[in-house]
Enzyme design. Sequence first.
Site, PDB file in Angstrom:
ATOM      1  N   SER A  31       0.832  -1.209   0.000  1.00 18.24           N
ATOM      2  CA  SER A  31       0.000   0.000   0.000  1.00 18.24           C
ATOM      3  C   SER A  31       0.866   1.260   0.000  1.00 18.24           C
ATOM      4  O   SER A  31       0.361   2.362  -0.200  1.00 18.24           O
ATOM      5  CB  SER A  31      -0.955   0.008   1.202  1.00 18.24           C
ATOM      6  OG  SER A  31      -0.233  -0.029   2.418  1.00 18.24           O
ATOM      7  N   HIS A  32       2.179   1.124   0.232  1.00 17.48           N
ATOM      8  CA  HIS A  32       3.069   2.288   0.200  1.00 17.48           C
ATOM      9  C   HIS A  32       4.250   2.080  -0.739  1.00 17.48           C
ATOM     10  O   HIS A  32       5.291   2.698  -0.591  1.00 17.48           O
ATOM     11  CB  HIS A  32       3.533   2.650   1.621  1.00 17.48           C
ATOM     12  CG  HIS A  32       2.403   3.202   2.424  1.00 17.48           C
ATOM     13  ND1 HIS A  32       1.500   2.404   3.074  1.00 17.48           N
ATOM     14  CD2 HIS A  32       1.982   4.466   2.627  1.00 17.48           C
ATOM     15  CE1 HIS A  32       0.583   3.150   3.658  1.00 17.48           C
ATOM     16  NE2 HIS A  32       0.847   4.405   3.402  1.00 17.48           N
ATOM     17  N   GLU A  53      -4.873   0.904   2.626  1.00 20.89           N
ATOM     18  CA  GLU A  53      -5.508  -0.425   2.646  1.00 20.89           C
ATOM     19  C   GLU A  53      -6.969  -0.317   2.196  1.00 20.89           C
ATOM     20  O   GLU A  53      -7.482  -1.205   1.513  1.00 20.89           O
ATOM     21  CB  GLU A  53      -5.439  -1.025   4.057  1.00 20.89           C
ATOM     22  CG  GLU A  53      -4.026  -1.285   4.576  1.00 20.89           C
ATOM     23  CD  GLU A  53      -3.281  -2.360   3.795  1.00 20.89           C
ATOM     24  OE1 GLU A  53      -3.926  -3.173   3.125  1.00 20.89           O
ATOM     25  OE2 GLU A  53      -2.034  -2.351   3.845  1.00 20.89           O
TER      26      GLU A  53
HETATM   27  P1  NDP Z   1      -1.020  -3.191  10.035  1.00 27.67           P
HETATM   28  O1  NDP Z   1      -2.280  -3.177  10.803  1.00 27.67           O
HETATM   29  O2  NDP Z   1      -0.939  -4.050   8.837  1.00 27.67           O
HETATM   30  O3  NDP Z   1       0.194  -3.594  10.973  1.00 27.67           O
HETATM   31  C1  NDP Z   1       0.497  -2.823  12.099  1.00 27.67           C
HETATM   32  C2  NDP Z   1       1.681  -3.392  12.823  1.00 27.67           C
HETATM   33  O4  NDP Z   1       1.253  -4.556  13.559  1.00 27.67           O
HETATM   34  C3  NDP Z   1       2.818  -3.851  11.929  1.00 27.67           C
HETATM   35  O5  NDP Z   1       4.034  -3.459  12.487  1.00 27.67           O
HETATM   36  C4  NDP Z   1       2.670  -5.363  11.895  1.00 27.67           C
HETATM   37  O6  NDP Z   1       3.901  -6.047  11.723  1.00 27.67           O
HETATM   38  C5  NDP Z   1       2.115  -5.641  13.265  1.00 27.67           C
HETATM   39  N1  NDP Z   1       1.315  -6.858  13.302  1.00 27.67           N
HETATM   40  C6  NDP Z   1       0.289  -7.192  12.499  1.00 27.67           C
HETATM   41  N2  NDP Z   1      -0.211  -8.389  12.849  1.00 27.67           N
HETATM   42  C7  NDP Z   1       0.522  -8.820  13.904  1.00 27.67           C
HETATM   43  C8  NDP Z   1       0.509  -9.986  14.715  1.00 27.67           C
HETATM   44  N3  NDP Z   1      -0.373 -10.968  14.509  1.00 27.67           N
HETATM   45  N4  NDP Z   1       1.418 -10.101  15.700  1.00 27.67           N
HETATM   46  C9  NDP Z   1       2.323  -9.116  15.926  1.00 27.67           C
HETATM   47  N5  NDP Z   1       2.392  -7.986  15.182  1.00 27.67           N
HETATM   48  C10 NDP Z   1       1.503  -7.847  14.192  1.00 27.67           C
HETATM   49  O7  NDP Z   1      -0.609  -1.677   9.612  1.00 27.67           O
HETATM   50  P2  NDP Z   1      -1.567  -0.496   9.158  1.00 27.67           P
HETATM   51  O8  NDP Z   1      -2.484  -1.016   8.125  1.00 27.67           O
HETATM   52  O9  NDP Z   1      -2.126   0.198  10.328  1.00 27.67           O
HETATM   53  O10 NDP Z   1      -0.510   0.497   8.474  1.00 27.67           O
HETATM   54  C11 NDP Z   1       0.100   0.107   7.263  1.00 27.67           C
HETATM   55  C12 NDP Z   1       1.163   1.112   6.879  1.00 27.67           C
HETATM   56  O11 NDP Z   1       0.595   2.334   6.485  1.00 27.67           O
HETATM   57  C13 NDP Z   1       2.182   1.448   7.964  1.00 27.67           C
HETATM   58  O12 NDP Z   1       3.445   1.154   7.437  1.00 27.67           O
HETATM   59  C14 NDP Z   1       2.038   2.944   8.156  1.00 27.67           C
HETATM   60  O13 NDP Z   1       3.251   3.641   8.402  1.00 27.67           O
HETATM   61  C15 NDP Z   1       1.481   3.377   6.825  1.00 27.67           C
HETATM   62  N6  NDP Z   1       0.776   4.652   6.906  1.00 27.67           N
HETATM   63  C16 NDP Z   1       1.390   5.776   6.428  1.00 27.67           C
HETATM   64  C17 NDP Z   1       0.757   6.997   6.483  1.00 27.67           C
HETATM   65  C18 NDP Z   1       1.434   8.246   6.035  1.00 27.67           C
HETATM   66  O14 NDP Z   1       0.894   9.311   6.219  1.00 27.67           O
HETATM   67  N7  NDP Z   1       2.573   8.216   5.460  1.00 27.67           N
HETATM   68  C19 NDP Z   1      -0.606   7.112   7.033  1.00 27.67           C
HETATM   69  C20 NDP Z   1      -1.119   5.884   7.576  1.00 27.67           C
HETATM   70  C21 NDP Z   1      -0.457   4.694   7.490  1.00 27.67           C
HETATM   71  P3  NDP Z   1       4.263  -6.716  10.288  1.00 27.67           P
HETATM   72  O15 NDP Z   1       4.606  -5.582   9.392  1.00 27.67           O
HETATM   73  O16 NDP Z   1       5.385  -7.641  10.570  1.00 27.67           O
HETATM   74  O17 NDP Z   1       3.008  -7.445   9.852  1.00 27.67           O
END
Ligand code: NDP
Length: 341
Positions: free
Chosen positions: A48-49, A189
Site C-alpha cells: 500500500s506504500h 488499505e
Molecule cells: P497493520 O495493521 O498491517 O500492521 C500494524 C503493525 O502490527 C505492523 O508493524 C505489523 O507487523 C504488526 N502486526 C500485524 N499483525 C501482527 C501480529 N499478529 N502479531 C504481531 N504484530 C503484528 O498496519 P496499518 O495497516 O495500520 O498500516 C500500514 C502502513 O501504512 C504502515 O506502514 C504505516 O506507516 C502506513 N501509513 C502511512 C501513512 C502516512 O501518512 N505516510 C498514514 C497511515 C499509514 P508486520 O509488518 O510484521 O506485519
Amino acid sequence: MAADTITLSLDQIRELALTTLKANGCNDENASAVAETITTAERDGSSSHGLFRLPGYVASLKSGKANGSAKPSVSRPKPAVVLVDNDYGFAPLGIVAGRDELIDAARSQGIAFMALVNSHHFAALWHEVEPLCDAGLCAFACTAHTASVAPAGGKKKLFSTNPVAFGWPRKDQPPVVFDMATAAMARGEIMLAARDGHDVPLGAGLDANGNPTQDPNAILDGGVQLPFGGYKGSAIALMVELLAAALIGERFSYEATEADNKDGGPARGGEFILAIDPSTTAGEGWLGHSEGLFGKMLAMDGVRLPGDRRYGNRAKSQHQGVAVPAELIEKHNALSKWTCQ
Ligand code: NDP
C-alpha cells in the site's frame, strides 16, 4: 505468475520508480531517495506504500506542489534537536539527510529528536525507525497528513490516519518494529480494498450519512474513517497531531487539508522522529535483557513479533521478485515510457 500480475525483480521496481520520477520532474538525488523507499516497501510486502503511491508522487511533481529538486538543510538548534527543512521535497531525502546528525545527537545526549518540516510524506514509517535501530538506538516516529478520521464520538474528519512506528534493536536479528495507522485501517488499505472490490471490516469507517459501513467506496467518497480502539486510538491520534505539527511548527491535518491543492499526492506536513540510547540508563546488557522478553513471547503459541512478516517477505522477494498488478505497471509505463523487460 497470476493472470493479472507481473513479477518484477527489486532492480526492475527501482528502475521503474526512478525512471517515472525523473521523467516527471525529480532530480537524481530526490528520485533515488523516493525510489529506494518504494522499492524497499515492495520488497517487504508494504504494497500500500510501494508502487501504488507512484502516481501520487508524480501528480505532486506535475502540479508543482512538491519540489523535485529539493535540497534539505540540516541544523542543530539545541544539542538534542535536529531540524531538517526539507525544502518542500518528498520526505525520504530529508530523512536520510538528517539521520547521521540524529544518531550522533542521540548517542551524545542519550535522547534526541528530528523535526522534519516543509516536507511531503507518502510512505510507511518503518523506513525511519529501522536504520536507527540498526545504529543501536530505540526509535519512534509519527507523522500527520490530511484529515480523514473522526475523533472518537465524532462523525467529521479532523485527524489524519496519523501513523506511529516504534523500533527496538535485537541481538544479531532485525529489530522489533511496529508501524501502524491510528485509524482502524490505513487509508492505503481501504483504497486497495476499493480497487480490488473487497469489503472492509465494520469499524473502519462511516458513510456520508454517518452510518457504519463495510463499503470502502462509501468511506472514501464523502464518508469518514474511524480511529482504532475508540477513544484510545483517538488519543494516540491526538498525540500525533501535537508531536508532528504543534511541537515542530507544522500543519495539523485539518490545516494541511485546507492548504492542499488536492492533486492526489502527499500534502505538506511534518514528521517527528525520536531516538534514544538505552545504554545511557540500562547500561551494558540491555540487549540481552529485552531478548528475555521476546523469548517469552515467542515461546507462546500464536505469538509473533511485529516486523517479522516484513522480514519474511524481504527474504523471499530478494530472490523471487514481487508480483505487481499488471494494471499498475501499465499506468506507470504511461507516466514514464518505461517498458518492463
Ligand atoms: P497493520 O495493521 O498491517 O500492521 C500494524 C503493525 O502490527 C505492523 O508493524 C505489523 O507487523 C504488526 N502486526 C500485524 N499483525 C501482527 C501480529 N499478529 N502479531 C504481531 N504484530 C503484528 O498496519 P496499518 O495497516 O495500520 O498500516 C500500514 C502502513 O501504512 C504502515 O506502514 C504505516 O506507516 C502506513 N501509513 C502511512 C501513512 C502516512 O501518512 N505516510 C498514514 C497511515 C499509514 P508486520 O509488518 O510484521 O506485519
